[in-house]
Design a protein around this motif. Structure first.
Motif, PDB file in Angstrom:
ATOM      1  N   GLU A 446       0.826  -1.200   0.000  1.00  0.00           N
ATOM      2  CA  GLU A 446       0.000   0.000   0.000  1.00  0.00           C
ATOM      3  C   GLU A 446       0.861   1.251   0.000  1.00  0.00           C
ATOM      4  O   GLU A 446       0.530   2.250  -0.638  1.00  0.00           O
ATOM      5  N   SER A 448       3.613   1.564  -1.467  1.00  0.00           N
ATOM      6  CA  SER A 448       4.039   1.747  -2.847  1.00  0.00           C
ATOM      7  C   SER A 448       2.903   2.335  -3.683  1.00  0.00           C
ATOM      8  O   SER A 448       3.112   3.270  -4.460  1.00  0.00           O
ATOM      9  N   ALA A 449       1.694   1.827  -3.487  1.00  0.00           N
ATOM     10  CA  ALA A 449       0.553   2.341  -4.247  1.00  0.00           C
ATOM     11  C   ALA A 449       0.316   3.812  -3.920  1.00  0.00           C
ATOM     12  O   ALA A 449       0.038   4.617  -4.799  1.00  0.00           O
ATOM     13  N   SER A 450       0.466   4.166  -2.642  1.00  0.00           N
ATOM     14  CA  SER A 450       0.178   5.552  -2.275  1.00  0.00           C
ATOM     15  C   SER A 450       1.196   6.510  -2.879  1.00  0.00           C
ATOM     16  O   SER A 450       0.971   7.703  -2.945  1.00  0.00           O
ATOM     17  N   GLY A 452       2.024   6.149  -5.941  1.00  0.00           N
ATOM     18  CA  GLY A 452       1.662   6.231  -7.352  1.00  0.00           C
ATOM     19  C   GLY A 452       2.040   5.021  -8.180  1.00  0.00           C
ATOM     20  O   GLY A 452       1.928   5.060  -9.399  1.00  0.00           O
ATOM     21  N   ALA A 453       2.528   3.944  -7.535  1.00  0.00           N
ATOM     22  CA  ALA A 453       2.916   2.770  -8.318  1.00  0.00           C
ATOM     23  C   ALA A 453       1.683   1.942  -8.643  1.00  0.00           C
ATOM     24  O   ALA A 453       0.878   1.671  -7.755  1.00  0.00           O
ATOM     25  N   ASN A 454       1.544   1.513  -9.893  1.00  0.00           N
ATOM     26  CA  ASN A 454       0.406   0.658 -10.220  1.00  0.00           C
ATOM     27  C   ASN A 454       0.699  -0.754  -9.722  1.00  0.00           C
ATOM     28  O   ASN A 454       1.834  -1.079  -9.366  1.00  0.00           O
ATOM     29  N   PRO A 455      -0.322  -1.604  -9.652  1.00  0.00           N
ATOM     30  CA  PRO A 455      -0.124  -2.930  -9.049  1.00  0.00           C
ATOM     31  C   PRO A 455       1.025  -3.717  -9.682  1.00  0.00           C
ATOM     32  O   PRO A 455       1.778  -4.397  -8.987  1.00  0.00           O
ATOM     33  N   THR A 457       3.821  -2.564 -11.090  1.00  0.00           N
ATOM     34  CA  THR A 457       5.092  -2.016 -10.615  1.00  0.00           C
ATOM     35  C   THR A 457       5.340  -2.423  -9.169  1.00  0.00           C
ATOM     36  O   THR A 457       6.452  -2.821  -8.801  1.00  0.00           O
ATOM     37  N   THR A 458       4.304  -2.325  -8.355  1.00  0.00           N
ATOM     38  CA  THR A 458       4.454  -2.711  -6.951  1.00  0.00           C
ATOM     39  C   THR A 458       4.891  -4.157  -6.837  1.00  0.00           C
ATOM     40  O   THR A 458       5.787  -4.492  -6.068  1.00  0.00           O
ATOM     41  N   ARG A 461       8.652  -4.340  -8.128  1.00  0.00           N
ATOM     42  CA  ARG A 461       9.708  -3.622  -7.410  1.00  0.00           C
ATOM     43  C   ARG A 461       9.716  -3.901  -5.915  1.00  0.00           C
ATOM     44  O   ARG A 461      10.742  -3.766  -5.262  1.00  0.00           O
ATOM     45  N   ILE A 462       8.553  -4.249  -5.349  1.00  0.00           N
ATOM     46  CA  ILE A 462       8.490  -4.437  -3.886  1.00  0.00           C
ATOM     47  C   ILE A 462       8.323  -5.916  -3.533  1.00  0.00           C
ATOM     48  O   ILE A 462       9.129  -6.488  -2.801  1.00  0.00           O
TER      49      ILE A 462
END
Ligand SMILES: Nc1ncnc2c1ncn2[C@@H]1O[C@H](COP(=O)(O)OP(=O)(O)O)[C@@H](O)[C@H]1O
Ligand SMILES: [Mg+2]
Lengths: 552, 373
Positions: A446, A448-450, A452-455, A457-458, A461-462
């Motif tokens: 979350e 990462s999403a907050s 601005g990463a889209n699912p 990318t998250t 990268r995470i």
């Protein structure tokens, strides 16, 4: 995205797990389009099959007795007593379960034969007047090999049970005047029972469905061998279907039983674990114990030692040890067309099975951990089901269900071998990725999403970097076990061109002259591969090696 | 209220059968620190997650700068969130954690470098830039979480009890830093806490929540001195309360009949004669000089030293207990058993309608609470 992953996973499991197994049902209950129990009942009138069933049960029961006799005392000694070298032995006694007894059987024949090493040694020491028929009809030899292979399961399960077990329960009984034996019978054993039953049912099913060992010992009156033989004449004799069904039902029942026992035990959780210290033994007792354990270690590693010897021996007749050693068998491994084909094939199948399992394990583990959807239960059950399905049963199902289709293993087994390798190891990977995802706090995604990463990318990268070590470790294990997979390889590969390593070993072991030696060399190479993989995997996952074998 | 930024319209949410949010309506203006204050479990985190987009409300709308964002996925909202547990990424260094949001936007390397450095300077993290989160202290982790969210200049920054995992000293220090950072960056913040002191000292405005509802919104001064009901009065600070009945109005003063006699309070046009109310005062609102109204004759029962004040417990002849705060110098002369006469100016009295339905707040510091019959 999630829906796509879900459909893909379900499609794979449906096609390579559900469909072939369901296919068995009409075959065993339908005759000429009508429901009948005739095929099942014909089993009971066939004396060879009845005998095989009986032998298989006997073998499994004997193996349970054998593994209990070794595994339980071993677990108690290694958890309850303190002595130097304890850690070493704790790891050492897991090793015997690494290599299928199928390979060890080749070496053990040399040792246990009428004029094999053991009898010769005992004769020379004048301990016996005449050779002892260790292999007897063959059943005893199989039981010995299976026991030596499977007692670590007993040992691990009992150790685990002992580790989260409150010692004060025993001390309370002792303070009331219970003797050691009374204490064990009334307090200790009841508390160990769930772990014991779990181990028993795994061992039972394993022993009941082991195809490799009886094949090497050329002992046909056992259930798995009957199934194996039934494949060749399945079109004229439907008994094979019923036999597989019997095996499937038995192992499913045992699997469910184990889960029930383990889950319904109120006292296995929430206990504060006892300190790992244990009694400190006197010097003399320590020496005695270490000597005993070393003897057991030598005996249980005997199959492995014997194939190592065998792989290096050039001449070994009527002598305790080989009379001449050489590298010849290893050279043969890399020069014979058959062995080279086997190695290349197995590398290819196992690599693809590994990739499939990593992708599927990732998808299913992610879905189970991060998405609540209808059918979640179904996906979970399907992904875990292979734990309860013996390799020989699934391989048989493949053989018959896909017969006559483009996937027919008699024509080209490549797809089915890859599929069966990945299906069989999928539960381990799903379970480990699921646990991995569960341990990762969802807030990290979350966060990462907050930003601005889209699912996607998250995920890349995470999540992915965080689970890659566990995933790779799981993948390595899938690879190693696929390289050494026995029953499905023996059943599904019909043509030499497609033989994987296990089938090559089996074929070589049956040849005269240097066949068994080359087979042993191949087995030793497999053993080395497995050890390297285990080392790499446990380093990657930062976990103890034994965790890969937690069976319940 | 110029520069309107976020408004929530009638947000409701249930988990299973239990309603967690019951029609939340709220407006947060630009450039302020807005606090959501409420006891644990009242739905603060759920509300934040709905604003951030990690959770869909069952009903209601979220407007950001007049635009309905209720259905917009979290990663397109441009709303930052600082998690209670920080949620730092363990496989990335401090620098990489902070740079993540900028790198997503594919900005020039040089620009990213410069901005990260600025942000790390602002949060005093430059020396730790190459460390991994597990190598940091709690306070440093907290600052990384803050820096990571701030660097992308979100339209709105949500903070979920960001200091609750720090020890008291560090917490005080971080409060000042967050205030300073807010001032310097001008980012609008919604800050969630269950700590009334944190809310009172840091907020520009705050909303007090209880059981999924907002019970009062206002500036810290309004909330403290003009609590609208028993829950707010109890949860924010301490109050001595008496039950009473409005008996009339006289020269602009509300008159309330209580067991301690007739009490007077200013304002209160919306009370009617005969209405059941609660009336009281904060412990520090008293005056020892003789007053004309609201005079209490009591006996001191206990005194103790508080932070910069003297806490005095006193009992009236009718058996009422009052908690009073006196300047240390005045209070230290008092002894148990001594008579104490004090008065409360009418403008410092607190009055609100009796509301038996609102449960009283759970106070962590029970000693602060006077024993009310
Ligand atoms: N995902 C969820 N599922 C079920 N109940 C939840 C969930 N999240 C929160 N709750 C419940 O909603 C209530 C409010 O929770 P929360 O918003 O976390 O409160 P706060 O942050 O104010 O402590 C609690 O009673 C909590 O148990
Ligand atoms: Mg919360």
């Amino acid at each position: 995205m999630k829906k796509g992953l879900l459909s893909f996973s379900l499609l794979f499991l449906g096609f390579f797990l559900v469909y072939p197994l369901l296919w068995l049902l009409p075959q065993s209950f339908l005759s000429g389009g009508r429901f009948t129990l005739r095929i099942l009942s014909s089993l009971l009138s066939n004396s060879l099959i009845l005998q095989s069933l009986l032998n298989s049960f006997l073998l499994a029961a004997g193996t349970i007795v054998g593994t209990s006799l070794i595994g339980i005392p071993l677990a108690i000694l290694l958890t309850r007593y303190q002595f130097s070298g304890r850690r070493f032995f704790q790891v050492l006694f897991v090793l015997p379960m690494l290599v299928s007894p199928f390979v060890g059987a080749i070496g053990m024949q040399q040792i246990l034969a009428r004029f094999g090493s053991l009898n010769l040694l005992l004769l020379r020491l004048k301990l016996i007047p005449a050779p002892v028929p260790w292999l007897g009809s063959g059943l005893l030899g199989i039981a010995i090999l299976q026991t030596l292979h499977l007692y670590p399961i007993m040992y691990l399960n009992i150790s685990a049970a002992l580790a989260n077990f409150d010692r004060s329960a025993e001390e309370a009984a002792a303070s009331l005047g219970a003797s050691s034996w009374q204490n064990f019978r009334t307090i200790t054993f009841p508390l160990l029972r769930p772990g014991y039953f779990a181990a028993c049912s795994i061992i039972f099913v394993w022993s009941l469905t082991d195809l490799g060992t009886p094949l090497v010992f050329e002992y046909p009156q056992l259930l798995p061998v009957q199934i194996f033989n039934a494949i060749t004449d399945i079109n004229v004799n439907p008994a094979g279907y019923s036999l597989v069904l019997v095996v499937l039902i038995l192992s499913a029942l045992f699997f469910i039983f184990t889960r029930q026992v383990v889950e319904r035990t109120p006292y296995t959780t929430g206990r504060t674990p006892v300190s790992e210290q244990g009694h400190i033994l006197s010097r003399r007792a320590q020496k005695l114990l270490i000597a005993g354990l070393s003897l057991l270690a030598v005996i249980s590693l005997l199959p492995h030692l014997s194939i190592i010897l065998n792989s290096f021996s050039q001449r070994w007749f009527f002598s305790i040890l080989p009379s001449k050693y050489s590298w010849r068998s290893y050279q043969a491994v890399f020069h014979h067309r058959l062995t080279r084909t086997g190695i290349v094939n197995s590398l290819f199948y196992s690599s693809l099975a590994t990739v499939t399992d990593i992708l599927l394990g990732l998808a299913i583990g992610y879905l189970l951990a991060r998405w609540s959807f209808r059918g979640r239960f179904l996906l979970d059950a399907l992904a875990m089901a292979p734990l309860a399905i013996p390799g020989i049963a699934l391989a048989f199902a493949y053989c018959t269900a896909f017969s006559g289709t483009p996937l027919d293993p008699r024509k080209n087994p490549v797809f089915l071998l890859i599929a069966i390798y990945s299906v069989r190891r999928l539960p381990y990977l799903v379970r480990s990725t699921y646990a991995n995802f569960q341990q990762l706090n969802e807030n990290m995604e979350e966060a990462s999403a907050s930003l601005g990463a889209n699912p996607g990318t998250t995920f890349r990268r995470i999540l992915l970097p965080l689970i890659v070590p566990g995933l790779l470790a799981g993948g390595i294990m899938v690879f190693a076990f696929s390289m050494l997979e026995v029953s499905s390889s023996l059943v599904l590969a019909f043509r030499e061109k497609f033989f994987p390593i296990s089938k090559v070993i089996y074929i070589l072991a049956g040849r005269l002259t240097d066949g068994p030696n080359v087979a042993s060399a191949l087995g030793v190479l497999g053993l080395l591969l497995l050890l390297v993989c285990l080392g790499g995997a446990s380093r990657l996952a930062g976990r103890r090696l034994t965790d890969f074998f937690k069976t319940t | 209220m110029d520069n309107l930024i976020l408004s929530l319209e009638n947000i409701s949410k249930r988990f299973g059968a239990t309603p967690v949010l019951k029609g939340i309506t709220l407006t947060v203006a630009g450039n302020e620190i807005f606090f959501l204050l409420g006891p644990s479990g009242c739905g603060k985190t759920t509300l934040l997650r709905i604003i951030a987009g990690f959770c869909q409300p069952d009903s209601g709308r979220i407007l950001l700068d007049g635009q309905d964002i209720t259905g917009v996925p979290a990663h397109q909202r441009h709303i930052g969130l600082v998690f209670q547990n920080y949620a730092l990424w363990p496989h990335l260094t401090v620098w990489e954690n902070v740079a993540y949001g900028l790198k997503l936007r594919k900005l020039p390397e040089k620009f990213v470098h410069q901005r990260v450095e600025e942000m790390l300077t602002l949060t005093h993290l430059l020396p730790q830039k190459n460390l991994y989160p597990s190598q940091l202290s709690g306070g440093q982790q907290q600052r990384v979480a803050l820096a990571r969210s701030l660097i992308v200049r979100p339209r709105l920054l949500l903070l979920d009890e960001p200091l609750s995992n720090l020890d008291a000293n560090l917490r005080e220090q971080m409060r000042q830093e967050i205030k300073k950072i807010q001032k310097e960056t001008g980012i609008t913040m919604i800050y969630v806490t269950h700590d009334q002191r944190e809310a009172l000292t840091m907020a520009h405005r705050l909303a007090v929540m209880n059981a999924g509802e907002i019970v009062q919104t206002g500036t810290p001064l309004q909330i403290y001195f003009e609590p609208g009901n028993r829950f707010v009065a109890d949860f924010v600070g301490t109050v001595n309360l008496l039950a009473g009945k409005v008996s009339g109005f006289e020269t602009g003063l509300l008159q309330v009949e209580t067991s301690e006699g007739l009490l007077r309070a200013t304002g209160g046009g919306d009370f009617s004669s005969g209405q059941a109310v609660e009336i009281g005062f904060r412990p520090e609102s008293i005056s020892l000089r003789p007053g004309q109204s609201n005079v209490f004759r009591t006996t001191v029962t206990e005194t103790e030293i508080g932070e910069g004040i003297m806490r005095v417990m006193a009992t009236s002849p009718g058996g009422r207990n009052f908690l009073l705060h006196l300047p240390l110098e005045t209070g230290r002369k008092l002894q148990a058993g001594q008579n104490l006469i004090f008065s409360v100016p009418p403008e410092r009295m607190i009055v609100f309608p009796l509301s038996p339905s609102v449960p009283s707040a759970v106070k962590r510091n029970g000693r602060d609470k006077p024993h009310l019959p």
